[in-house]
Design a protein around this motif. Structure first.
Motif, mmCIF file in Angstrom:
data_model
loop_
_atom_site.group_PDB
_atom_site.id
_atom_site.type_symbol
_atom_site.label_atom_id
_atom_site.label_comp_id
_atom_site.label_asym_id
_atom_site.label_seq_id
_atom_site.Cartn_x
_atom_site.Cartn_y
_atom_site.Cartn_z
ATOM 1 N N UNK A 14 0.826 -1.200 0.000
ATOM 2 C CA UNK A 14 0.000 0.000 0.000
ATOM 3 C C UNK A 14 0.862 1.252 0.000
ATOM 4 N N UNK A 15 1.961 1.225 0.736
ATOM 5 C CA UNK A 15 2.842 2.384 0.792
ATOM 6 C C UNK A 15 3.428 2.686 -0.575
ATOM 7 N N UNK A 16 3.870 1.662 -1.298
ATOM 8 C CA UNK A 16 4.424 1.898 -2.635
ATOM 9 C C UNK A 16 3.335 2.369 -3.599
ATOM 10 N N UNK A 61 -8.723 5.924 -1.902
ATOM 11 C CA UNK A 61 -9.067 4.512 -1.657
ATOM 12 C C UNK A 61 -7.887 3.795 -1.000
ATOM 13 N N UNK A 62 -6.675 4.052 -1.514
ATOM 14 C CA UNK A 62 -5.482 3.431 -0.927
ATOM 15 C C UNK A 62 -5.202 3.959 0.481
ATOM 16 N N UNK A 63 -5.413 5.248 0.684
ATOM 17 C CA UNK A 63 -5.214 5.819 2.014
ATOM 18 C C UNK A 63 -6.175 5.203 3.029
ATOM 19 N N UNK A 64 -7.428 5.042 2.619
ATOM 20 C CA UNK A 64 -8.426 4.440 3.515
ATOM 21 C C UNK A 64 -8.050 3.007 3.849
ATOM 22 N N UNK A 65 -7.580 2.262 2.859
ATOM 23 C CA UNK A 65 -7.144 0.883 3.118
ATOM 24 C C UNK A 65 -5.976 0.870 4.097
ATOM 25 N N UNK A 66 -5.025 1.791 3.901
ATOM 26 C CA UNK A 66 -3.874 1.830 4.796
ATOM 27 C C UNK A 66 -4.302 2.228 6.217
ATOM 28 N N UNK A 69 -5.855 -0.871 7.721
ATOM 29 C CA UNK A 69 -4.819 -1.852 8.075
ATOM 30 C C UNK A 69 -4.064 -1.421 9.326
ATOM 31 N N UNK A 70 -3.726 -0.146 9.396
ATOM 32 C CA UNK A 70 -3.007 0.372 10.566
ATOM 33 C C UNK A 70 -3.864 0.262 11.817
ATOM 34 N N UNK A 71 -5.135 0.586 11.664
ATOM 35 C CA UNK A 71 -6.041 0.523 12.807
ATOM 36 C C UNK A 71 -6.182 -0.905 13.330
ATOM 37 N N UNK A 72 -6.245 -1.856 12.415
ATOM 38 C CA UNK A 72 -6.379 -3.249 12.836
ATOM 39 C C UNK A 72 -5.134 -3.754 13.546
ATOM 40 N N UNK A 84 -1.824 11.437 10.271
ATOM 41 C CA UNK A 84 -1.347 12.082 9.044
ATOM 42 C C UNK A 84 -2.096 11.609 7.816
ATOM 43 N N UNK A 85 -2.402 10.312 7.766
ATOM 44 C CA UNK A 85 -3.139 9.764 6.621
ATOM 45 C C UNK A 85 -4.549 10.355 6.538
#
Length: 122
Positions: A14-16, A61-66, A69-72, A84-85
């Motif tokens: 996701x970061x890339x 969409x990618x930011x929301x996924x990240x 994922x971070x929250x989980x 920041x996201x």
């Protein structure tokens, strides 16, 4: 309740993807809309704006996924990163609103003044 497994490889993917979309968005943002000279250029300008909007929406969409994922993962570092996201998401939403506003204004101007395209042809 069992904690959710966190896949760090998906976070790296996701970061890339985020970096790539940010680069595309930055390139699209530097594209300016000049004076419309004919229908072809007018539609190209609309098309460029819609591509910019789609790029921002893809990035969101990618930011929301990240963020999800971070929250989980529930790690402190990832939760701090989410701040920041989420700020970036909010800024991107403002960009989309601005781009749609520009599209609306340009579309309205063109169709309220259709003779502008024909003045050079007479």
């Amino acid at each position: 309740m069992k904690p959710l497994d966190f896949d760090s490889s998906s976070m790296e993917d996701n970061t890339s993807k985020l970096k790539r979309h940010r680069q595309i968005l930055a390139k699209a943002a530097t594209t300016t809309m000049g004076e419309e000279e004919g229908n072809s250029e007018m539609w190209n300008n609309f098309s460029n704006r819609f591509r910019q909007v789609q790029s921002v929406l893809d990035l969101n969409r990618l930011l929301i996924k990240q963020v999800n994922d971070s929250h989980q993962s529930r790690t402190n570092d990832n939760m701090v990163q989410n701040e920041g996201l989420i700020r970036e998401l909010n800024g991107n939403i403002s960009k989309v609103v601005s781009l749609y506003s520009d599209l609306s204004t340009n579309f309205s101007t063109i169709f309220h003044h259709p003779d502008n395209d024909n003045t050079n042809n007479h």
